[in-house]
Design an enzyme around this catalytic site. Structure first.
Site, PDB file in Angstrom:
ATOM      1  N   LYS A 129      -3.188   4.373  -8.798  1.00 46.09           N
ATOM      2  CA  LYS A 129      -2.606   3.893 -10.050  1.00 46.09           C
ATOM      3  C   LYS A 129      -3.669   3.893 -11.145  1.00 46.09           C
ATOM      4  O   LYS A 129      -4.844   3.584 -10.883  1.00 46.09           O
ATOM      5  CB  LYS A 129      -2.086   2.469  -9.799  1.00 46.09           C
ATOM      6  N   SER A 137       5.593  -1.837 -11.121  1.00 46.41           N
ATOM      7  CA  SER A 137       4.969  -0.975 -12.088  1.00 46.41           C
ATOM      8  C   SER A 137       4.193   0.205 -11.490  1.00 46.41           C
ATOM      9  O   SER A 137       3.763   1.083 -12.234  1.00 46.41           O
ATOM     10  CB  SER A 137       4.015  -1.802 -12.949  1.00 46.41           C
ATOM     11  N   THR A 177       1.380  -7.591  -8.793  1.00 42.58           N
ATOM     12  CA  THR A 177       1.221  -8.967  -9.264  1.00 42.58           C
ATOM     13  C   THR A 177       2.494  -9.764  -8.978  1.00 42.58           C
ATOM     14  O   THR A 177       2.437 -10.866  -8.467  1.00 42.58           O
ATOM     15  CB  THR A 177       0.887  -8.975 -10.771  1.00 42.58           C
ATOM     16  N   GLY A 179       5.404  -7.870  -7.688  1.00 37.38           N
ATOM     17  CA  GLY A 179       6.287  -6.950  -6.976  1.00 37.38           C
ATOM     18  C   GLY A 179       6.015  -5.487  -7.264  1.00 37.38           C
ATOM     19  O   GLY A 179       6.780  -4.612  -6.880  1.00 37.38           O
ATOM     20  N   SER A 180       4.889  -5.209  -7.917  1.00 36.88           N
ATOM     21  CA  SER A 180       4.653  -3.858  -8.446  1.00 36.88           C
ATOM     22  C   SER A 180       4.310  -2.789  -7.417  1.00 36.88           C
ATOM     23  O   SER A 180       4.314  -1.604  -7.743  1.00 36.88           O
ATOM     24  CB  SER A 180       3.556  -3.898  -9.508  1.00 36.88           C
TER      25      SER A 180
END
Ligand SMILES: *[C@@H]1O[C@H](CO)[C@@H](O)[C@H](O)[C@H]1NC(C)=O
Ligand SMILES: *[C@@H]1O[C@H](CO)[C@@H](O)[C@H](O)[C@H]1NC(C)=O
Ligand SMILES: *[C@@H]1O[C@H](CO)[C@@H](O)[C@H](O)[C@H]1NC(C)=O
Ligand SMILES: *[C@@H]1O[C@H](CO)[C@@H](O)[C@H](O)[C@H]1NC(C)=O
Ligand SMILES: *[C@@H]1O[C@H](CO)[C@@H](O)[C@H](O)[C@H]1NC(C)=O
Ligand SMILES: *[C@@H]1O[C@H](CO)[C@@H](O)[C@H](O)[C@H]1NC(C)=O
Ligand SMILES: *[C@@H]1O[C@H](CO)[C@@H](O)[C@H](O)[C@H]1NC(C)=O
Ligand SMILES: *[C@@H]1O[C@H](CO)[C@@H](O)[C@H](O)[C@H]1NC(C)=O
Ligand SMILES: CC(=O)N[C@H]1CO[C@H](CO)[C@@H](O)[C@@H]1O
Length: 546
Positions: A105, A186, A207, A209-210
């Site tokens: 990411k 995300s 944080t 559910g990302s």
């Protein structure tokens, strides 16, 4: 693990390539390949890390205009792969990820030619002081950092109306299971890249559910580890109380392998100093019988009786069916087994995300920016970032993404030495863990909680700092009307979009939880029941680049 023999392609390669493959070679289909298949293939001399990097880069260029999953690729990836191949020939194996290409990411710092920006122009060209702790662990284990994955900008913490998977630098990430489908977020690009084989595996950050949310919607396996198992040093922060880094993989065994490597104490992240003395050998817990004799709790009210959840009925049909599959795999189901914090009315009513995230972000982002060696845009704190977006509105605040309300809330917080804030931090732990996950497991004597991943499932684990895993479960039926959102630019729900089953466990009990999720995955293999649509499916295979 599925061994998919691509015989026509493999034979074609044997005839046309100058290289002669050992006779036993079966080239894995990169769409579904496991890390073990890729490692075994390199070890057997069937293909090299250079071949893998070439194939993945070609696959990225085939589909990235359609999906926007990758922001940048590593200009040094082929050279790194060539060195790792030489080392392998010389008998030097760096570790279990030797030659394995991974996407990470774009909020995870890489001290190489790639940018680390959380998707924002504000950080373009900034120079990080060093690799994030997880990146240096991956490199030491032999992994190749192939590229940076697109994300919801700032890990979905800027506005409350921004689109899942949208960043100013990377554009809108789309779901490979439906044209212009919503990815959730995300860690959207990490999940898309893993789902269709643009990499062997990926890292996301989580944080609230990302990791688990985009893994759910992209038909892959994702684990948010217990907060504190994995160092966040060098990850663009959101909230130190809830940030984690987790693997997104096609298969449970791959996640176990990656998690084993990235876990461990790190003096740069003092949350990791509270972890148990020994990092578990997660791969030892991969037992197809792991569900035998186990008890699973179903806290129905978390996903059926509060206003935050909007579960499509088809999800609950499939969830109810899979409880039968879990029972067939040997588990006892306690249903309902409601969560005390929900029964007490504390959840979600008393969760104070605005105050906790806002206060943490303002402090934590300043600490991150302070460590950077150079920042061409001159941003040094949250107030600067807000102003940068106003000054560069055409890039950062385009008509569909004008929102920075969460940052404005954060901008007026006044530090972590504040009793209102500290009480909110404590209440979040109480709701999520003490009176939530742990209380439920104790009350009903369960080994883990199971829930549909769609809904507010992921929040409860994130609040409590407990591990949560999503495993592919099923897909929206073909009869689902495709519903456009975000002013008609994105679709959700839509036919064929995947969704997952979540397993939630006790703090630090990630290893046992992985075992349960592995047994479920191996016993069901729901990932194989649907496939990305044609234009989102890369065609290049190893045979094409060898
Ligand atoms: C990083 O960003 C700079 C612009 O500051 C750009 O020139 C460079 O190509 C980017 N790196 C990669 C690997 O794309
Ligand atoms: C980490 O260090 C900070 C500052 O020294 C301290 O306030 C905090 O309580 C520590 N956190 C943990 C989990 O040890
Ligand atoms: C839940 O939503 C319904 C319909 O939108 C609303 O009438 C009700 O007040 C809400 N309940 C709570 C507890 O927020
Ligand atoms: C799922 O099972 C629960 C508990 O048995 C039941 O209340 C609910 O109506 C079922 N939902 C669906 C969609 O079948
Ligand atoms: C939870 O929220 C309710 C309703 O806002 C409030 O009355 C109650 O005091 C809160 N409980 C706690 C422990 O903060
Ligand atoms: C953010 O807060 C600072 C004070 O710390 C203030 O000067 C600035 O105007 C605020 N930014 C916005 C966009 O409200
Ligand atoms: C939303 O869509 C409508 C209709 O297509 C269009 O007129 C409007 O400009 C769009 N709004 C934004 C913010 O792009
Ligand atoms: C603590 O934070 C709250 C919420 O942001 C704020 O209203 C209050 O003034 C702060 N207290 C102190 C002493 O700064
Ligand atoms: C590697 C790659 O394809 N990057 C692209 C990501 O998306 C942005 C915006 O759409 C493009 O400009 C990049 O080329």
């Amino acid at each position: 693990m599925r061994l998919l023999a691509l015989l026509p392609l493999a034979l074609g390669a044997l005839v046309s390539a100058t290289r002669v493959l050992p006779r036993h070679c079966v080239l894995p289909d990169l769409y579904d390949a496991s890390i073990k298949e890729l490692s075994d293939g390199m070890e057997a001399g069937c293909f090299t890390a250079v071949d893998l990097v070439k194939a993945y880069l070609a696959r990225i260029s085939e589909v990235n205009a359609e999906l926007n999953a990758v922001i940048e690729t590593n200009p040094d990836a082929l050279d790194i792969a060539a060195q790792l191949d030489k080392d392998r020939v010389a008998g030097i194996i760096w570790g279990p990820l030797h030659g394995i290409p991974m996407l990470v990411k774009d909020n995870i710092a890489t001290a190489d030619k790639m940018n680390t920006t959380a998707g924002s122009y504000a950080l373009l060209g900034s120079i990080v002081p060093r690799d994030a702790a997880v990146i240096s662990k991956l490199r030491k284990a032999g992994a190749i950092i192939l590229g940076k994955a697109n994300l919801s900008e700032w890990a979905n913490y800027r506005g409350s109306l921004t689109s899942n998977g949208w960043s100013a630098r990377g554009g809108q990430t789309y779901n490979p299971y439906y044209p212009k489908g919503d990815t959730w977020g995300s860690s959207s690009g990490s999940a898309v890249g893993t789902a269709i084989g643009l990499c062997a595996a990926a890292l996301g950050s989580d944080t609230g559910g990302s990791v688990v949310c985009p893994a759910d919607r992209q038909n892959v396996f994702g684990i948010r580890p217990t907060t504190g198992w994995v160092s966040r040093a060098g990850v663009v922060p959101l909230s130190e109380h809830q940030d984690t880094v987790g693997p997104i993989t096609r298969w449970a065994a791959d996640a176990a392998l990656v998690l084993e490597i990235i876990s461990g104490p790190d003096y740069r992240d003092n949350y990791t100093l509270a972890q148990p003395d020994v990092v578990p050998r997660y791969t030892y817990y991969l037992d197809e019988q792991a569900l035998q004799g186990k008890t699973l709790c179903v806290p129905r009210k978390v996903f059926t009786e509060n206003n935050v959840t909007h579960n499509d009925p088809s999800i609950n049909v499939e969830f109810n069916k899979t409880l039968g599959e879990l029972a067939n795999l040997g588990a006892t189901i306690v249903d309902p087994a409601d969560m005390p914090s929900v029964l007490d009315g504390l959840y979600p009513a008393n969760v104070s995300t605005v105050l906790v995230f806002g206060t943490d972000f303002k402090v934590d982002i300043k600490n991150y920016l302070d460590e950077l060696l150079s920042i061409p845009t001159g941003v040094h704190d949250l107030a600067d970032l807000l102003q940068f977006n106003l000054d560069n509105a055409a890039l950062e605040l385009p008509p569909l993404e004008p929102d920075q309300t969460r940052w404005l809330q954060a901008n007026v917080t006044n530090g972590q030495d504040n009793s209102t804030y500290l009480a909110a931090v404590w209440l979040d732990y109480y709701i999520g863990r003490v009176n939530g996950i742990h209380a439920t497991l104790d009350k009903y004597n369960c080994d883990a909680i199971v829930l549909p991943t769609e809904g507010v499932t992921t929040t409860i684990a994130a609040l409590g700092g407990c591990p949560i895993i999503t495993v592919p479960l099923s897909y929206y039926p073909d009869s689902t009307p495709a519903t456009s959102t975000h002013n008609g630019t994105v679709f959700f729900p839509a036919p064929g979009i995947p969704f997952g089953l979540s397993f939630i466990g006790r703090q630090w009990d990630d290893a046992n939880l992985l075992g349960l999720a592995y047994a479920y995955e191996q016993g069901t293999k729901h990932r194989l029941e649907n496939h990305a649509y044609e234009k989102a499916t890369p065609k290049t295979q190893l045979a094409d680049v060898m």
